[in-house]
Design a protein around this motif. Structure first.
Motif: not given
Lengths: 99, 419
Positions: B411-418, B102-110, B154-161
């Motif tokens: 309020v928040f963004n999802i940054p690129p995943l690194s 699942l992506t948000y702001d076109e960045n990986p989220m969960a 189930k959901i697992t967050l891959a990238n903290r906001p």
């Protein structure tokens, strides 16, 4: 039974108070909430419904104050102007006639 | 020490470390989510929604609608759903057993482990949750906007906001919040649910609830706190802007109307459903997970229009009170009495003919008319900060406008995943 009336609170800021004083109408103000000056223009239920329909941002506070709130500032200014012009708070029918 | 949340389940953060996240998200089909879903992903992953570990499957949804419980028996009042259109499911070849990114702001989220794809009658859901099927009810409107397929799993967050200023200090997830309460030495904490800039009626609701929660505890040291938990989510035109809401509540502490010893401001991401009694139960569950012991409820909690009676929420809470780990604190209205010359409670003062009621709506109306309310009604520090927020964040207005909705800082963004 007397018809129920719903107030529109026109809160009197300095600019509005100056206009009232100039027109000799300063005693039209009531005092509410620890010193706030207000002019209350009353709507009947049909006028209330029309106001809520014509001005979608307006809200009838049915739970607490039973008043019509959140009319846009320019609408309040226009109602206030009519009160000063007619030297009366009984102006709503004429005011709503234009809508 | 295990932190036990709603339903007697341990609160466990479902969040991957950066290296694991990079490895586990590689090659997954991606689906962009909207803000409501992104909010709920955060709520699931950090434990606000314990015991949920993901979006609901059909059995849980059906049980929530019909019995106000999950299939495991825990009280749960509002459906938490992930929706896609039939076309999105088929075009992306999504099937049960898949893992999606699942992506948000076109960045990986969960990561979403799709266990089930199903249909559910939206009208039936509305009737069960909101007590009506009318689309003018905002909760029903939101339900009808769901697309036709629901996906559970189930959901697992891959990238903290990345929480943007000025909100960052107020993002305090359940495990961290419980730590803060221990550090403060609070034995009881009472929740103040808000979507409003505080006037003194709100301030006295909090102070009254603080007294109620204190009860028999020792007064030799501070043992009770008020947690302001602002709901941050979808905005409607004319609401106060989020920045003003969160900062003015904290201003009550900074300006000494409360203090560090008894007051903390925080936020929860949630798009209000206005489900009245059922939302009251939902708020109890959220705040249980945050570690609170008490929750304030006034008249028509989380209601809208005339859908619910003033005390329906209190009555519904009473039916499940034994299963909730939080004690409701019921609040009467606070008002201004010119005879007393003070803010007082309708349960105390008997100058009934002189009472002057005020509400958040009335105060908004005063501010909108360009008038500074008296300090007994609206604290001057709060008023000044509202005006400052209007300039700094609201494009000149303390209220939500089209321009604010279009240009506000998220309020928040999802940054690129690194890694």
């Amino acid at each position: 039974m007397a018809e129920e009336k719903f107030p529109i609170n026109i809160w009197v800021n300095e600019e509005r108070y100056e206009k009232l004083q100039t027109a000799g109408l300063a005693d039209m103000c009531e005092e509410m909430l620890a010193g706030l000056k207000v002019i209350r223009v009353y709507a009947n239920s049909a006028q209330r419904d029309k106001i809520l329909q014509v001005f979608p941002t307006a809200k009838f506070d049915s739970a607490t104050t039973k008043s019509i709130e959140l009319l846009p500032r320019e609408v309040k200014d226009a109602i206030f102007g009519k009160v000063v012009e007619k030297r009366s708070i009984d102006i709503l029918e004429e005011f709503l006639g234009q809508y | 020490m295990a932190e036990i949340g709603h339903g007697g389940k341990e609160i466990v953060e479902r969040i991957l470390g950066p290296a694991e996240a990079v490895a586990q998200t590689k090659g997954l089909k991606s689906v962009e989510v909207r803000s409501q879903i992104a909010n709920e992903i955060i709520d699931i992953a950090y434990g606000w929604f314990t015991p949920l570990v993901g979006f609901m499957g059909k059995a849980d949804l059906d049980s929530v609608c019909k019995k106000m419980r999950l299939t495991n028996g825990a009280v749960w009042s509002i459906p938490i759903l992930f929706d896609l259109s039939e076309g999105e499911v088929s075009d992306n070849g999504i099937k049960e057993g898949d893992s999606l990114l699942l992506t948000y702001d076109e960045n990986p989220m969960a990561i979403f482990e799709v266990e089930e794809i199903y249909d559910y009658d939206k009208g039936e859901m509305c009737q069960a949750v909101y007590g009506t099927t009318e689309d003018k009810h905002p909760g029903c409107a939101r339900t009808y906007q769901y697309k036709d397929k629901f996906l559970g799993g189930k959901i697992t967050l891959a990238n903290r906001p990345k929480i943007n200023p000025p909100y960052a200090p107020y993002f305090i997830p359940p495990l961290e919040m419980r730590k803060r309460f221990r550090e403060k030495g609070w034995e009881r904490v009472v929740a103040h649910q808000t979507r409003n800039v505080p006037h003194t009626g709100h301030e006295w609701l909090m102070k009254g609830a603080w007294f109620q929660a204190y009860a028999e505890l020792s007064i030799e040291k501070p043992l009770v706190g008020v947690l302001v938990n602002a709901i941050i989510g979808a905005k409607r035109k004319g609401d106060y802007i989020d920045e003003a809401i969160i900062l003015t509540h904290d201003e009550l502490r900074k300006s000494g109307y409360f203090g560090d010893h008894n007051h903390l401001t925080s936020l929860t991401f949630w798009d209000m459903r206005y489900a009245g009694p059922r939302e009251a139960i939902f708020h109890a569950m959220l705040r249980t997970n945050l570690g609170l012991t008490h929750h304030m409820y006034g008249r028509d909690h989380a209601g809208v229009g005339t859908y619910y009676g003033a005390y329906d929420a209190h009555r519904l809470l009473a039916t499940v009170q034994d299963e909730l780990a939080i004690t409701p604190v019921y609040s009467m209205n606070w008002l201004y009495c010119p005879h007393c010359g003070e803010i007082t409670s309708e349960g105390l003062c008997n100058h009934r003919q002189e009472w002057q009621m005020f509400s958040g709506t009335l105060i908004r109306s005063i501010v909108q008319d360009g008038v500074k309310p008296p300090r007994l009604i609206f604290r001057p520090e709060v008023f000044d900060l509202v005006m400052e927020c209007a300039e700094k964040y609201g494009f000149g207005s303390p209220f939500v406008t089209d321009e604010y909705l279009e240009k506000r800082t998220p309020v928040f963004n999802i940054p690129p995943l690194s890694a």
